[in-house]
Design a protein around this motif. Structure first.
Motif, PDB file in Angstrom:
ATOM      1  N   GLY A 188      -5.868 -27.504  -2.987  1.00 52.66           N
ATOM      2  CA  GLY A 188      -4.412 -27.451  -2.831  1.00 52.66           C
ATOM      3  C   GLY A 188      -3.774 -26.810  -4.044  1.00 52.66           C
ATOM      4  N   VAL A 189      -2.622 -27.302  -4.383  1.00 55.75           N
ATOM      5  CA  VAL A 189      -1.869 -26.763  -5.514  1.00 55.75           C
ATOM      6  C   VAL A 189      -1.885 -27.782  -6.639  1.00 55.75           C
ATOM      7  N   ARG A 190      -2.138 -27.297  -7.849  1.00 56.33           N
ATOM      8  CA  ARG A 190      -2.129 -28.170  -9.019  1.00 56.33           C
ATOM      9  C   ARG A 190      -0.987 -27.722  -9.911  1.00 56.33           C
ATOM     10  N   VAL A 191      -0.119 -28.647 -10.252  1.00 53.13           N
ATOM     11  CA  VAL A 191       1.029 -28.343 -11.097  1.00 53.13           C
ATOM     12  C   VAL A 191       0.765 -28.919 -12.471  1.00 53.13           C
ATOM     13  N   MET A 233       3.023 -17.508 -10.472  1.00 53.16           N
ATOM     14  CA  MET A 233       2.998 -18.964 -10.402  1.00 53.16           C
ATOM     15  C   MET A 233       2.182 -19.545 -11.552  1.00 53.16           C
ATOM     16  N   THR A 272       0.123 -15.253  -7.414  1.00 54.86           N
ATOM     17  CA  THR A 272      -0.714 -16.169  -8.175  1.00 54.86           C
ATOM     18  C   THR A 272      -0.461 -16.005  -9.664  1.00 54.86           C
ATOM     19  N   GLN A 278      -0.696 -11.398  -2.925  1.00 51.69           N
ATOM     20  CA  GLN A 278      -1.287 -12.682  -3.301  1.00 51.69           C
ATOM     21  C   GLN A 278      -1.609 -12.704  -4.785  1.00 51.69           C
ATOM     22  N   VAL A 295       1.641 -23.406 -12.254  1.00 55.24           N
ATOM     23  CA  VAL A 295       1.267 -23.784 -10.891  1.00 55.24           C
ATOM     24  C   VAL A 295       0.008 -22.993 -10.545  1.00 55.24           C
ATOM     25  N   VAL A 296      -1.075 -23.712 -10.213  1.00 62.18           N
ATOM     26  CA  VAL A 296      -2.354 -23.076  -9.948  1.00 62.18           C
ATOM     27  C   VAL A 296      -2.817 -23.451  -8.543  1.00 62.18           C
ATOM     28  N   PHE A 297      -3.217 -22.449  -7.769  1.00 58.09           N
ATOM     29  CA  PHE A 297      -3.739 -22.685  -6.427  1.00 58.09           C
ATOM     30  C   PHE A 297      -5.246 -22.907  -6.514  1.00 58.09           C
ATOM     31  N   THR A 298      -5.723 -24.025  -5.952  1.00 58.38           N
ATOM     32  CA  THR A 298      -7.147 -24.320  -5.926  1.00 58.38           C
ATOM     33  C   THR A 298      -7.582 -24.495  -4.475  1.00 58.38           C
TER      34      THR A 298
END
Length: 91
Positions: free
Chosen positions: A55-58, A44, A41, A37, A49-52
């Motif tokens: 959800g996912v923020r591009v 990405m 992360t 993971q 691309v960031v996982f919050t």
């Protein structure tokens, strides 16, 4: 009396060894999953691309205004030049 006590303790010891082995395997699976993971992360994140929690923020790579104008202007100049050549070819 001693034989029956040992006979009762052997299955208990085997159970504890089995549970310990399962715990050891589970712990290493958890460590591997956490490492995967973290690596995913990080990779990405390099691609914006960031996982919050939501959800996912591009993210969009920023382009400076000057670069944008230069690229747009070069396409306009190319189109202008090509249209001028087409007009000259018809004459």
């Amino acid at each position: 009396m001693a034989k029956s006590l040992i006979g009762q303790l052997v299955p208990l010891v085997i159970l504890f060894i089995f549970l310990g082995a399962l715990g050891f395997i589970g712990y290493h699976i958890y460590l591997s999953a956490a490492k995967i993971q973290e690596t995913a992360t990080e990779r990405m994140g390099k691609k914006n691309v960031v996982f919050t929690k939501d959800g996912v923020r591009v993210g969009v790579k920023e382009i400076e205004n000057e670069q944008y104008v230069d690229k747009t202007q070069s396409w306009v100049v190319k189109a202008w030049n090509l249209s001028g050549q087409a007009i000259e070819d018809k004459r």
